[in-house]
Scaffold this motif. Structure first.
Motif, short mmCIF file in Angstrom:
data_model
loop_
_atom_site.label_atom_id
_atom_site.label_comp_id
_atom_site.label_asym_id
_atom_site.label_seq_id
_atom_site.Cartn_x
_atom_site.Cartn_y
_atom_site.Cartn_z
N UNK A 142 0.82 -1.22 0.00
CA UNK A 142 0.00 0.00 0.00
C UNK A 142 0.85 1.26 0.00
N UNK A 143 2.12 1.09 -0.29
CA UNK A 143 3.07 2.20 -0.37
C UNK A 143 3.16 2.69 -1.81
N UNK A 144 2.80 3.94 -2.10
CA UNK A 144 2.88 4.44 -3.48
C UNK A 144 4.27 4.33 -4.10
N UNK A 145 5.30 4.33 -3.27
CA UNK A 145 6.66 4.24 -3.78
C UNK A 145 7.09 2.81 -4.06
N UNK A 146 6.25 1.84 -3.68
CA UNK A 146 6.55 0.42 -3.92
C UNK A 146 5.25 -0.29 -4.27
N UNK A 147 4.58 0.21 -5.29
CA UNK A 147 3.21 -0.24 -5.59
C UNK A 147 3.17 -1.52 -6.41
N UNK A 148 4.26 -1.93 -7.00
CA UNK A 148 4.45 -3.22 -7.69
C UNK A 148 3.71 -3.31 -9.02
N UNK A 149 2.37 -3.31 -8.99
CA UNK A 149 1.60 -3.57 -10.20
C UNK A 149 0.91 -2.32 -10.72
N UNK A 150 0.49 -2.38 -11.96
CA UNK A 150 -0.15 -1.28 -12.68
C UNK A 150 -1.42 -0.79 -11.96
N UNK A 151 -2.43 -1.66 -11.76
CA UNK A 151 -3.65 -1.16 -11.10
C UNK A 151 -3.44 -0.78 -9.64
#
Length: 345
Positions: free
Chosen positions: A207-216
């Motif tokens: 849930x970290x915007x800097x580590x969001x992982x996937x596109x959606x």
């Protein structure tokens, strides 16, 4: 009477200003799209030779900005074809808001020799590299562009996928949740609007915007509903899957009031609260004993792994009751690989 006339003039000017605001051009990746028009162009990713084909419909009337994005992986085709057809069906004069079609988000992966989901330059999975980096590898730069230009310009995002060359899947849609009750509720309501029967609640991403992982999930961590659709499989481009995609995409557009609805209401939707992966404890040759879309009870035999003489060395059984949503479509199986995925209510 004079006072009333002045008020009338003020009101007319107010609504005229709103109309003019709605008609302001839309800017995306260096292109300008006037209201009421459609523009198709190829955007460039800074400091690379990578390009992304994009179409923008900018409606005359104001409304949300929706992105429908295909081709995140290089071996998933039905959504790309669906966007080709959708491009000829949308009328900007009727559309409320702005519709962005990313026709192929990962062209290098699409055009490499052989079927592969990964970028050929750095062998990375684009859908695991968000939000990316302006100074990183090719895949990281691509993710950065999609984060800043596409998600940054959007109010809603749908990432469109299908099964890879070695995967069968039952059509389904992921409705992520990130702990923001209002956002999560909007996202689930939008997933239901797709008309797809099988909806998976998905809260496993960071849930970290800097580590969001996937596109959606990158959209979700920035306060914007983001969905993943999965229609089609085995690296194919079947007509029935393209048509199923078109139906879902029309419904997603209608579901946020960007177009008037002429579609019948969807019925019989099922919500799954988790996915359960069934992994093989050994390396070997996989033989499926279940079918995609099949409902199985806990303990049911789902598959057998054999050694290279054909002798059974492992049985794969259902740890929960659920529906077979994804299934390995090729026999070679590495130890620890997830060969079957169940949707569990």
């Amino acid at each position: 009477m004079l006072l009333r006339s002045r008020y009338l003039i003020i009101i007319m000017c107010f609504f005229a200003s709103l109309a003019n605001a709605a008609r302001s051009p839309f800017e995306l990746a260096g292109s300008t799209i006037p209201a009421g028009e459609r523009r198709s162009f190829v955007a460039s990713v800074a400091d690379t030779d990578m390009q992304i084909p994009i179409t923008v419909f900018h409606g005359i009337d104001s409304g949300p900005v929706l992105t429908l994005s295909a081709g995140t992986h290089g071996d998933e085709f039905p959504a790309i074809t669906a966007l080709h057809r959708l491009r000829s069906e949308i009328d900007s004069a009727v559309l409320k808001g702005t519709l962005i079609l990313v026709h192929a988000a990962n062209l290098p992966a699409l055009h490499q020799y052989g079927l592969s989901a990964l970028h050929p330059g750095d062998k990375k999975n684009l859908n695991r590299e968000f939000p990316g980096s302006a100074n990183g590898s090719d895949t990281e730069r691509l993710a950065h562009f999609l984060t800043e230009e596409i998600i940054g310009s959007s109010d809603y995002l749908a990432d469109l996928h299908s099964g890879s060359a070695y995967q069968q899947l039952w059509p389904h849609i992921y409705a992520p949740f990130v702990g923001d009750e209002a956002l999560d509720a909007r996202t689930l309501a939008w997933a239901k609007a797709s008309g797809m029967r099988h909806i998976i609640l998905y809260g496993d991403r960071p849930r970290d915007p800097a580590n969001s992982i996937s596109y959606p999930n990158t959209a979700m961590t920035r306060g914007k509903p983001g969905l993943t659709l999965e229609i089609g499989d085995r690296g194919q481009n079947e007509e029935e899957d393209v048509l199923a995609y078109l139906d879902a995409l029309h419904r997603l557009i209608v579901g946020i009031d960007m177009l008037p609805s002429t579609l019948p209401a969807s019925e019989g939707q099922i919500i799954y609260e988790q996915l359960v992966e069934v992994e093989t404890p050994v390396e070997g040759f996989f033989e499926s004993k279940c079918k995609i879309g099949e409902f199985v009870e806990k303990g049911a035999l789902l598959g057998i792994v054999r050694d290279y003489f054909g002798e059974p060395i492992a049985e794969l059984r259902a740890p929960n009751r659920g529906i077979v949503l994804m299934l390995r479509n090729a026999p070679p199986a590495n130890k620890g690989a997830a060969l079957i995925t169940l949707g569990v209510q």
